[in-house]
Design an enzyme around this catalytic site. Structure first.
Site, PDB file in Angstrom:
ATOM      1  N   MET A  58       2.853  43.452  67.044  1.00 34.69           N
ATOM      2  CA  MET A  58       1.669  42.609  67.282  1.00 34.69           C
ATOM      3  C   MET A  58       1.624  41.478  66.275  1.00 34.69           C
ATOM      4  O   MET A  58       1.923  41.654  65.093  1.00 34.69           O
ATOM      5  CB  MET A  58       0.407  43.461  67.182  1.00 34.69           C
ATOM      6  CG  MET A  58       0.278  44.368  68.371  1.00 34.69           C
ATOM      7  SD  MET A  58      -1.398  44.950  68.551  1.00 34.69           S
ATOM      8  CE  MET A  58      -1.152  46.101  69.897  1.00 34.69           C
ATOM      9  N   GLN A 115       6.580  39.240  52.841  1.00 37.55           N
ATOM     10  CA  GLN A 115       5.294  38.835  52.265  1.00 37.55           C
ATOM     11  C   GLN A 115       4.703  39.979  51.432  1.00 37.55           C
ATOM     12  O   GLN A 115       4.214  39.764  50.319  1.00 37.55           O
ATOM     13  CB  GLN A 115       4.331  38.449  53.389  1.00 37.55           C
ATOM     14  CG  GLN A 115       2.881  38.346  52.965  1.00 37.55           C
ATOM     15  CD  GLN A 115       1.990  37.773  54.042  1.00 37.55           C
ATOM     16  OE1 GLN A 115       2.003  36.570  54.260  1.00 37.55           O
ATOM     17  NE2 GLN A 115       1.193  38.590  54.704  1.00 37.55           N
ATOM     18  N   TYR A 149      -7.680  35.490  64.286  1.00 41.06           N
ATOM     19  CA  TYR A 149      -7.155  35.758  65.615  1.00 41.06           C
ATOM     20  C   TYR A 149      -6.651  37.205  65.679  1.00 41.06           C
ATOM     21  O   TYR A 149      -5.472  37.489  65.908  1.00 41.06           O
ATOM     22  CB  TYR A 149      -6.054  34.762  66.020  1.00 41.06           C
ATOM     23  CG  TYR A 149      -6.037  34.564  67.521  1.00 41.06           C
ATOM     24  CD1 TYR A 149      -7.044  33.857  68.149  1.00 41.06           C
ATOM     25  CD2 TYR A 149      -5.051  35.131  68.311  1.00 41.06           C
ATOM     26  CE1 TYR A 149      -7.077  33.716  69.525  1.00 41.06           C
ATOM     27  CE2 TYR A 149      -5.071  35.007  69.693  1.00 41.06           C
ATOM     28  CZ  TYR A 149      -6.088  34.294  70.286  1.00 41.06           C
ATOM     29  OH  TYR A 149      -6.117  34.152  71.647  1.00 41.06           O
ATOM     30  N   GLY A 169      -3.236  45.226  65.022  1.00 39.71           N
ATOM     31  CA  GLY A 169      -2.615  45.341  63.689  1.00 39.71           C
ATOM     32  C   GLY A 169      -3.654  45.078  62.611  1.00 39.71           C
ATOM     33  O   GLY A 169      -3.795  45.856  61.651  1.00 39.71           O
ATOM     34  N   HIS A 170      -4.413  43.984  62.762  1.00 38.88           N
ATOM     35  CA  HIS A 170      -5.488  43.698  61.793  1.00 38.88           C
ATOM     36  C   HIS A 170      -6.514  44.834  61.792  1.00 38.88           C
ATOM     37  O   HIS A 170      -6.968  45.269  60.735  1.00 38.88           O
ATOM     38  CB  HIS A 170      -6.221  42.408  62.181  1.00 38.88           C
ATOM     39  CG  HIS A 170      -5.403  41.160  62.094  1.00 38.88           C
ATOM     40  ND1 HIS A 170      -5.004  40.454  63.196  1.00 38.88           N
ATOM     41  CD2 HIS A 170      -4.916  40.484  61.023  1.00 38.88           C
ATOM     42  CE1 HIS A 170      -4.326  39.393  62.824  1.00 38.88           C
ATOM     43  NE2 HIS A 170      -4.235  39.383  61.511  1.00 38.88           N
ATOM     44  N   VAL A 192       1.870  47.609  63.894  1.00 34.74           N
ATOM     45  CA  VAL A 192       1.323  48.099  65.173  1.00 34.74           C
ATOM     46  C   VAL A 192       2.040  47.345  66.287  1.00 34.74           C
ATOM     47  O   VAL A 192       2.235  46.131  66.201  1.00 34.74           O
ATOM     48  CB  VAL A 192      -0.206  47.884  65.233  1.00 34.74           C
ATOM     49  CG1 VAL A 192      -0.762  48.354  66.570  1.00 34.74           C
ATOM     50  CG2 VAL A 192      -0.881  48.637  64.094  1.00 34.74           C
ATOM     51  N   LYS A 199       4.674  44.430  59.067  1.00 34.23           N
ATOM     52  CA  LYS A 199       5.406  43.464  59.898  1.00 34.23           C
ATOM     53  C   LYS A 199       5.862  42.294  59.045  1.00 34.23           C
ATOM     54  O   LYS A 199       6.935  41.752  59.238  1.00 34.23           O
ATOM     55  CB  LYS A 199       4.531  42.965  61.041  1.00 34.23           C
ATOM     56  CG  LYS A 199       5.357  42.376  62.160  1.00 34.23           C
ATOM     57  CD  LYS A 199       4.649  41.320  62.906  1.00 34.23           C
ATOM     58  CE  LYS A 199       4.762  40.034  62.160  1.00 34.23           C
ATOM     59  NZ  LYS A 199       4.176  38.888  62.778  1.00 34.23           N
ATOM     60  N   SER A 236      -0.512  37.384  65.814  1.00 33.09           N
ATOM     61  CA  SER A 236      -1.398  36.369  66.408  1.00 33.09           C
ATOM     62  C   SER A 236      -0.568  35.345  67.166  1.00 33.09           C
ATOM     63  O   SER A 236      -1.018  34.753  68.139  1.00 33.09           O
ATOM     64  CB  SER A 236      -2.187  35.669  65.306  1.00 33.09           C
ATOM     65  OG  SER A 236      -2.882  36.625  64.547  1.00 33.09           O
TER      66      SER A 236
HETATM   67  O1  PAF Z   1      -0.444  37.381  56.575  1.00 33.14           O
HETATM   68  C1  PAF Z   1      -1.344  36.535  56.590  1.00 33.14           C
HETATM   69  O2  PAF Z   1      -2.206  36.497  57.480  1.00 33.14           O
HETATM   70  C2  PAF Z   1      -1.397  35.486  55.494  1.00 33.14           C
HETATM   71  O3  PAF Z   1      -0.121  35.125  55.079  1.00 33.14           O
HETATM   72  C3  PAF Z   1      -2.282  35.895  54.293  1.00 33.14           C
HETATM   73  C4  PAF Z   1      -1.735  37.129  53.583  1.00 33.14           C
HETATM   74  C5  PAF Z   1      -3.696  36.179  54.779  1.00 33.14           C
HETATM   75  C6  PAF Z   1      -2.334  34.757  53.275  1.00 33.14           C
HETATM   76  O4  PAF Z   1      -2.842  33.588  53.844  1.00 33.14           O
END
Ligand code: PAF
Length: 282
Positions: free
Chosen positions: A184, A153, A32, A36-37, A176, A149, A186
């Site tokens: 941003m 993690q 999605y 940012g992606h 972003v 963001k 999903s």
């Molecule tokens: O940030 C994410 O989209 C998820 O936590 C990741 C790093 C792809 C692991 O499933």
């Protein structure tokens, strides 16, 4: 762009590249896509010979009451966006492909996983670290790109990569934001129109806090209560946490003496949002 659904198929595709020593950039995602992606993909495309993106909504990082079943999905749009960004391979495994049998082996990154989002999402970072370890073994990239963001993690994954000697570099790229400052995500698509308007208060409060610290405020409790007040005044949302933590170990600080991360999680009726600001003391 190749769309590959199996681990064996991906390995077959990457084999020649590993042997030739081509630089492989990797962007792990749950799909999605938003800008940012795209920014992570674009950076990887710029810095590597080929870019692999994984798109996998990882069930083991969702708690039993979380949004796994309604997590937004749009494969066709995602593939078009990845292709336009210059991605060479998108890996879209099924749950069965990634978890053919019950897992007995998990990766837990202690300490860093415990506070902030880890406090309300037990097992979340264990699920993240485990799937990222599997993906690193499958893709064997030179460099993996993550977004700031998800600061906690990114720190958990960096620590895992270091502790377990994965031969990959981790690059954390800037958040972003929408024009009004909302980070941003999903999950922003869950927001009702009035929640979406109110949600700009999160970044507004964080930017103000960063400004206060850079202007000399050192009392973390004051910073936190000002953020909470701003958010409560401008949104009907409930605050899960607002924290001021050390940028190196994510431990809460009272007096700001070194670089800090100001992080928050806020629950709107339709969505839980997170955001943060890293404050580097000059
Ligand atoms: O940030 C994410 O989209 C998820 O936590 C990741 C790093 C792809 C692991 O499933």
């Amino acid at each position: 762009m190749k769309v590959i659904k199996t681990i064996q198929g991906l390995r077959r595709e990457l084999q020649a590249l590993w042997q030739k020593g081509e630089r492989i950039g990797f962007v792990p995602t749950m799909g999605y896509f938003h800008q940012g992606h795209v920014s992570l993909m674009a950076r990887s495309v710029r810095e590597n010979d080929i870019t692999v993106v994984s798109l996998f909504v990882n069930p083991v990082q969702f708690g039993p009451t979380e949004d796994l079943s309604r997590y937004p999905r749009d494969l066709r749009r995602d593939c078009a966006m990845a292709k336009a960004a210059g991605v060479a391979v998108i890996f879209i495994p099924s749950v069965k492909e990634m978890y053919p049998q019950e897992l007995s082996t998990w990766v837990s990154v202690n300490a860093l996983s415990e506070g902030l989002c880890g406090a309300s999402r037990p097992g979340h970072f264990k699920g993240v670290a485990t799937v990222v370890a599997k993906l690193l073994n499958i893709v064997q990239p030179d460099t993996m790109y993550l977004g700031a963001k998800d600061a906690q993690q990114a720190m958990v994954i960096k620590k895992m990569v270091c502790d377990l000697n994965f031969p990959a570099r981790v690059v954390v790229c800037p958040t972003v934001r929408e024009r009004d400052g909302l980070a941003m995500s999903s999950r922003n698509m869950y927001l009702k129109p009035d929640e979406r308007i109110a949600a700009k208060a999160l970044s507004g409060a964080l930017f103000a806090a960063k400004k206060d610290i850079l202007s000399g405020e050192r009392n973390a409790l004051k910073i936190i209560s000002k953020i909470k007040k701003l958010i409560l005044e401008e949104t009907g949302a409930s605050i899960e946490y607002v924290s001021c933590v050390s940028a190196t170990d994510l431990k809460p600080v009272r007096r700001i003496k070194a670089d800090v991360l100001i992080a928050l999680a806020v629950r709107f009726p339709s969505a839980r949002l997170i955001d943060n600001q890293l404050v580097i003391l000059r």
